[in-house]
Write a protein that holds these residues in place. Structure first.
Motif, short mmCIF file in Angstrom:
data_model
loop_
_atom_site.label_atom_id
_atom_site.label_comp_id
_atom_site.label_asym_id
_atom_site.label_seq_id
_atom_site.Cartn_x
_atom_site.Cartn_y
_atom_site.Cartn_z
N PHE A 1 0.82 -1.21 0.00
CA PHE A 1 0.00 0.00 0.00
C PHE A 1 0.86 1.27 0.00
O PHE A 1 0.55 2.25 -0.66
N LEU A 2 1.97 1.20 0.76
CA LEU A 2 2.79 2.40 0.95
C LEU A 2 3.25 3.10 -0.34
O LEU A 2 3.15 4.33 -0.42
N PRO A 3 3.73 2.37 -1.35
CA PRO A 3 4.16 3.10 -2.55
C PRO A 3 3.04 3.91 -3.18
O PRO A 3 3.28 4.96 -3.78
N MET A 4 1.78 3.44 -3.03
CA MET A 4 0.68 4.18 -3.63
C MET A 4 0.33 5.42 -2.80
O MET A 4 -0.26 6.36 -3.32
N ALA A 5 0.70 5.39 -1.51
CA ALA A 5 0.37 6.53 -0.63
C ALA A 5 1.56 7.47 -0.50
O ALA A 5 1.51 8.40 0.30
N THR A 6 2.61 7.22 -1.26
CA THR A 6 3.78 8.09 -1.18
C THR A 6 3.80 9.01 -2.39
O THR A 6 3.63 8.55 -3.51
N PRO A 7 3.98 10.32 -2.17
CA PRO A 7 4.04 11.23 -3.31
C PRO A 7 5.19 10.83 -4.23
O PRO A 7 6.24 10.40 -3.77
N GLU A 8 4.95 11.01 -5.53
CA GLU A 8 5.95 10.61 -6.52
C GLU A 8 7.30 11.26 -6.29
O GLU A 8 8.34 10.65 -6.51
N VAL A 9 7.27 12.51 -5.84
CA VAL A 9 8.53 13.23 -5.69
C VAL A 9 9.38 12.55 -4.60
O VAL A 9 10.61 12.49 -4.70
N VAL A 10 8.73 11.98 -3.59
CA VAL A 10 9.46 11.28 -2.53
C VAL A 10 10.01 9.95 -3.06
O VAL A 10 11.17 9.59 -2.81
N LEU A 11 9.19 9.23 -3.82
CA LEU A 11 9.66 7.97 -4.42
C LEU A 11 10.86 8.24 -5.32
O LEU A 11 11.86 7.52 -5.28
N GLY A 12 10.74 9.29 -6.13
CA GLY A 12 11.82 9.62 -7.07
C GLY A 12 13.09 10.01 -6.34
O GLY A 12 14.18 9.49 -6.64
N ALA A 13 12.97 10.90 -5.35
CA ALA A 13 14.15 11.38 -4.63
C ALA A 13 14.80 10.23 -3.84
O ALA A 13 16.03 10.13 -3.79
N GLY A 14 13.98 9.37 -3.24
CA GLY A 14 14.51 8.26 -2.46
C GLY A 14 15.36 7.33 -3.30
O GLY A 14 16.51 7.02 -2.96
N LEU A 15 14.80 6.92 -4.43
CA LEU A 15 15.53 6.01 -5.30
C LEU A 15 16.80 6.68 -5.85
O LEU A 15 17.87 6.06 -5.93
N ALA A 16 16.67 7.96 -6.18
CA ALA A 16 17.83 8.67 -6.71
C ALA A 16 18.93 8.77 -5.65
O ALA A 16 20.12 8.62 -5.97
N ALA A 17 18.53 9.00 -4.39
CA ALA A 17 19.52 9.06 -3.31
C ALA A 17 20.22 7.71 -3.16
O ALA A 17 21.43 7.63 -2.93
N GLN A 18 19.44 6.64 -3.33
CA GLN A 18 19.99 5.29 -3.24
C GLN A 18 20.99 5.03 -4.37
O GLN A 18 22.08 4.52 -4.13
N PHE A 19 20.63 5.39 -5.58
CA PHE A 19 21.53 5.20 -6.72
C PHE A 19 22.80 6.02 -6.53
O PHE A 19 23.90 5.60 -6.88
N LEU A 20 22.62 7.22 -5.98
CA LEU A 20 23.76 8.10 -5.75
C LEU A 20 24.72 7.46 -4.75
O LEU A 20 25.94 7.39 -4.98
N ALA A 21 24.15 6.93 -3.64
CA ALA A 21 24.99 6.32 -2.61
C ALA A 21 25.69 5.08 -3.14
O ALA A 21 26.84 4.79 -2.80
#
Lengths: 304, 289
Positions: B128-148
């Motif tokens: 359920f959580l990915p659907m309740a998370t704003p896209e900008v947060v999903l995008g930034a989170g994954l990008a931070a992960q790729f960066l790290a």
């Protein structure tokens, strides 16, 4: 959540679940692992990033791990107008979308019940905006609402708008865009709950001498509450995080920047990753509080 | 509150209860409501009509004011630099992400309906959580992960991101279909000495197929139109929405309108075909039963 042909439905009756955990594990593992690695871990990664401090080397975009809780206070101090604006715009758009969607959903779900073909056509029309690029339909509104457009000039001719007024770049046009873009998210869930509304309850209301308005308020609205609840969530969440409508090249201006615009600028332009991460987590936290409040109100923990 | 996906698209009428005999009357209000709805439909369609009309515009540098009618944008689609490659990238990402997300999501949906297991509640929450998370947060989170992790961004990272946000929508859509499946049909298959494999591929899978197709369509549409998550994780790769976003500052070429119109008509044809076929199926079932 762009397309979201989402709607409420009654909990489905599962045929007696069996206990064969090996097969269940095989079915679940790939997908769950995927979400753990590419959804949950990134959120944690965001927490670490939000606490980083600029690297001593001094390169732009280089950060060291630290426990710089200060970052949260800094972004709140710097961007509190954007945070408030985001929630304000999203609330206004959600209310506007609800007011526009409810009568529409009622018409499709109740009045068109005896005409399945028309009902299907109406539903297709409601989701039609999903089939054309989000960015292009927002740009289309920008051009329609622009100063040179016939809409503004004819409004000015009839003195409905002052001669020097403009629509694009104002909070009005941003809220307008948000409302337009998320109407289907509101209409579909409400439609699904109204489509199932047993009209005998409504008739009982009028048999008991309730005015149409009282019946609507005490029977129809409560029975369609599940649809209203999920519709408002499905509109509010993406609207609060959206940054396309509020962006300068679309319906907004510098003065309408929402939290999404700030996160984008900090992450992709300024390379201030800690600030972007802290803002993302603040947005996420606010939305989670809201969702859990809503879930409690609606009386069920079963969201999926 | 149950969030249900996709079903609306193809099986809308299937869930409609039998129409009540006594017509419900709202008097004059009914006509007011009808008129209101027509206005609302027109409102919803305005930007679509605008986009399609301007795909025929004989534009010069920017496609903002109407100049003259031409078919050239449609016949020489790839004249505008980068439009076609962005379109091809979006199709490629959409197809690959859809195949992966549909496979993973369908498996989860079957497990959720058919099996009782520990961590069921936490699995549901994780979906359920990915659907309740704003896209900008999903995008930034994954990008931070790729960066790290030092991962170079490109089409691969876009696909990873798209699969991530599509899985939940697939689960929600397919789950409804699995739940409505009669287990007796599979039992009959087993009684007739079908191996578990045969039972799945000859009975379960064909019966789930409409739900899986609806989920795949939804997933492709989500992927094709996604801008926010994509822009955080695309690096130099350009998808169709990313192309429009960059072009918005200097002027969108009419060829972009052509591509959007093609996608629009394709989607409408698919939806209408799905509705016609599900109507035909219902009619067949009525005749048989």
């Amino acid at each position: 959540m762009a397309f979201g042909a989402f709607a409420t439905a009654e909990p489905v009756a599962a045929p007696t679940p069996r206990k064969k955990s090996r097969i269940a594990l095989f079915l679940l593992l790939p997908g769950i692992l995927y979400l753990l690695v590419f959804f949950l871990a990134p959120l944690l990664s965001l927490v670490f990033t939000s606490l980083q401090t600029p690297s001593a080397i001094g390169d732009i975009g280089a950060y060291d791990y630290a426990f710089q809780w200060q970052n949260y206070l800094t972004v709140m101090e710097l961007y509190w107008p954007n945070i408030i604006r985001s929630f304000g715009y999203a609330t206004a758009a959600t209310i506007a979308a609800l007011l526009i969607s409810y009568p529409l959903a009622y018409f499709i779900g109740v009045n068109l019940r005896r005409f399945p073909l028309l009902q299907s056509l109406a539903l297709t029309l409601v989701i039609a905006p999903f089939f054309i690029s989000f960015l292009l339909r927002t740009l289309a509104w920008k051009q329609i609402l622009s100063d040179e457009g016939w809409l503004v000039s004819s409004l000015q001719t009839f003195s409905l708008l002052p001669p020097d007024a403009q629509l694009t770049g104002t909070p009005f046009s941003v809220i307008f865009g948000l409302t337009y873009n998320f109407i289907p998210f509101m209409t579909l869930p409400i439609y699904t709950s109204l489509e199932r509304l047993d009209l005998r309850f409504v008739e009982a209301g009028s048999d008991l001498y309730a005015s149409p308005w009282t019946t609507f308020r005490t029977v129809t609205i409560p029975l369609s509450m599940p649809g209203i609840l999920s519709g408002t969530l499905l509109t509010f969440i993406p609207a609060a995080g959206d940054y396309i409508n509020a962006s300068r090249d679309f319906l907004g201006s510098v003065d309408t920047a929402m939290i999404g615009n700030v996160i984008e600028a900090n992450f992709l332009v300024l390379q201030n990753y800690p600030a972007a991460a802290a803002l993302s987590l603040l947005l996420m936290a606010a939305i989670l509080v809201l969702v859990s409040f809503y879930v409690r109100r609606s009386g069920t923990e079963d969201l999926l | 509150m149950t969030l249900q996906g996709g079903a609306v698209l193809t099986d809308a009428a299937a869930t409609t209860p039998a129409a009540p005999r006594r017509t419900f009357r709202l008097g004059a209000g009914r006509w007011g409501l009808a008129a209101y709805s027509v206005i609302a439909f027109i409102f919803l369609l305005i930007p679509i009509v605008y986009t399609i009309v301007f795909s025929f515009n004989d534009y010069r540098r920017t496609n903002i004011t109407w100049r003259a009618f031409t078919l050239e944008n449609w016949t020489q689609l790839c004249n505008a630099q980068g439009v076609c490659s962005a379109f091809a990238n979006s199709i490629f990402v959409g197809v690959v992400a859809t195949v992966i997300a549909t496979a993973l999501g369908t498996m989860i949906a079957i497990a959720l309906v058919r099996y009782r297991f520990r961590f069921r509640a936490s699995t549901t929450l994780l979906l359920f959580l990915p659907m309740a998370t704003p896209e900008v947060v999903l995008g930034a989170g994954l990008a931070a992960q790729f960066l790290a992790a030092g991962v170079a961004k490109g089409l691969g990272t876009i696909i990873i991101a798209h699969v991530m946000f599509c899985i939940s929508f697939v689960v929600v859509t397919v789950r409804a279909r699995v739940a409505s499946l009669d287990p007796a049909l599979e039992e009959a298959g087993r009684d007739l000495y079908g191996s578990p494999n045969q039972v799945f591929w000859r009975i379960t899978f064909p019966l789930l197929l409409p739900g899986i197709m609806a989920a795949a369509l939804l997933s492709f549409a989500l992927s094709f139109d996604d801008f926010i998550i994509t822009t955080f994780n695309s690096g130099p790769a350009v998808t169709f929405p990313k192309y429009i976003y960059t072009a918005a500052a200097r002027g969108i070429p009419a060829e972009a309108n052509v591509i959007a119109s093609i996608v629009f008509f394709a989607a409408i044809i698919i939806v209408v075909a799905a509705q016609v076929s599900s109507a035909a199926r219902r009619k067949r079932q009525l005749r048989q039963g």
